[in-house]
Write a protein that holds these residues in place. Structure first.
Motif, PDB file in Angstrom:
ATOM      1  N   GLN A  65       8.392   0.662 -12.778  1.00  0.00           N
ATOM      2  CA  GLN A  65       7.352   0.235 -13.716  1.00  0.00           C
ATOM      3  C   GLN A  65       6.445  -0.747 -12.974  1.00  0.00           C
ATOM      4  O   GLN A  65       6.787  -1.905 -12.794  1.00  0.00           O
ATOM      5  N   PRO A  66       5.290  -0.260 -12.501  1.00  0.00           N
ATOM      6  CA  PRO A  66       4.379  -1.150 -11.778  1.00  0.00           C
ATOM      7  C   PRO A  66       3.629  -2.080 -12.731  1.00  0.00           C
ATOM      8  O   PRO A  66       3.658  -1.905 -13.947  1.00  0.00           O
ATOM      9  N   ARG A  67       2.956  -3.066 -12.158  1.00  0.00           N
ATOM     10  CA  ARG A  67       2.146  -4.041 -12.903  1.00  0.00           C
ATOM     11  C   ARG A  67       2.942  -4.822 -13.949  1.00  0.00           C
ATOM     12  O   ARG A  67       2.445  -5.151 -15.007  1.00  0.00           O
ATOM     13  N   ALA A  68       4.193  -5.116 -13.630  1.00  0.00           N
ATOM     14  CA  ALA A  68       5.020  -5.938 -14.521  1.00  0.00           C
ATOM     15  C   ALA A  68       4.701  -7.411 -14.259  1.00  0.00           C
ATOM     16  O   ALA A  68       4.020  -7.742 -13.286  1.00  0.00           O
TER      17      ALA A  68
ATOM     18  N   ALA B  59       3.485  -5.529  -8.340  1.00  0.00           N
ATOM     19  CA  ALA B  59       2.371  -4.884  -7.633  1.00  0.00           C
ATOM     20  C   ALA B  59       1.773  -3.729  -8.443  1.00  0.00           C
ATOM     21  O   ALA B  59       2.487  -3.034  -9.155  1.00  0.00           O
ATOM     22  N   PRO B  60       0.459  -3.524  -8.306  1.00  0.00           N
ATOM     23  CA  PRO B  60      -0.172  -2.387  -8.974  1.00  0.00           C
ATOM     24  C   PRO B  60       0.051  -1.096  -8.173  1.00  0.00           C
ATOM     25  O   PRO B  60       0.270  -1.156  -6.970  1.00  0.00           O
ATOM     26  N   PRO B  61      -0.023   0.056  -8.849  1.00  0.00           N
ATOM     27  CA  PRO B  61       0.171   1.331  -8.141  1.00  0.00           C
ATOM     28  C   PRO B  61      -1.112   1.795  -7.466  1.00  0.00           C
ATOM     29  O   PRO B  61      -1.635   2.869  -7.736  1.00  0.00           O
ATOM     30  N   VAL B  62      -1.659   0.964  -6.576  1.00  0.00           N
ATOM     31  CA  VAL B  62      -2.931   1.250  -5.916  1.00  0.00           C
ATOM     32  C   VAL B  62      -2.746   1.204  -4.404  1.00  0.00           C
ATOM     33  O   VAL B  62      -2.168   0.257  -3.878  1.00  0.00           O
TER      34      VAL B  62
END
Length: 99
Positions: free
Chosen positions: A20-23, A42-45
């Motif tokens: 789960q990104p952006r936690a 971390a964001p998924p970018v």
């Protein structure tokens, strides 16, 4: 019996993960649907979440970053990660809080 998300290999272990990104922070949440769920800040970018995941696992398991690699799921929330040179029982204990 080993956790369903953990598979011993001749070189080490393979982890089946749900990411789960952006936690709000990076942490192990627990088991979810046969996978180990992790939250990543971390964001998924541009691969940032994957890099953060591998760094986090290396730190948690006390191995050099080069021993942790993404086996599958580069652009997916469901990932398989290989960790070389570790024992399955130790990985399970560390990831479930049993140390």
């Amino acid at each position: 019996m080993a956790a369903p998300w953990l598979k011993a290999t001749p070189e080490g272990v393979e982890l089946a993960l749900l990411i789960q990104p952006r936690a709000s922070r990076t942490r192990v949440v627990g088991e979810h649907d046969g996978l180990l769920k992790l939250q990543l800040a971390a964001p998924p970018v541009d691969g940032e979440a994957n890099a953060a995941l591998l760094e986090f696992l290396a730190k948690q398991l006390g191995v050099p970053r080069r021993q942790v690699s993404l086996a599958a799921g580069d652009a997916s929330r469901r990932k398989r990660v290989t960790v070389v040179g570790v024992d399955a029982a130790r990985v399970e204990a560390v990831m479930t809080g049993g140390t």
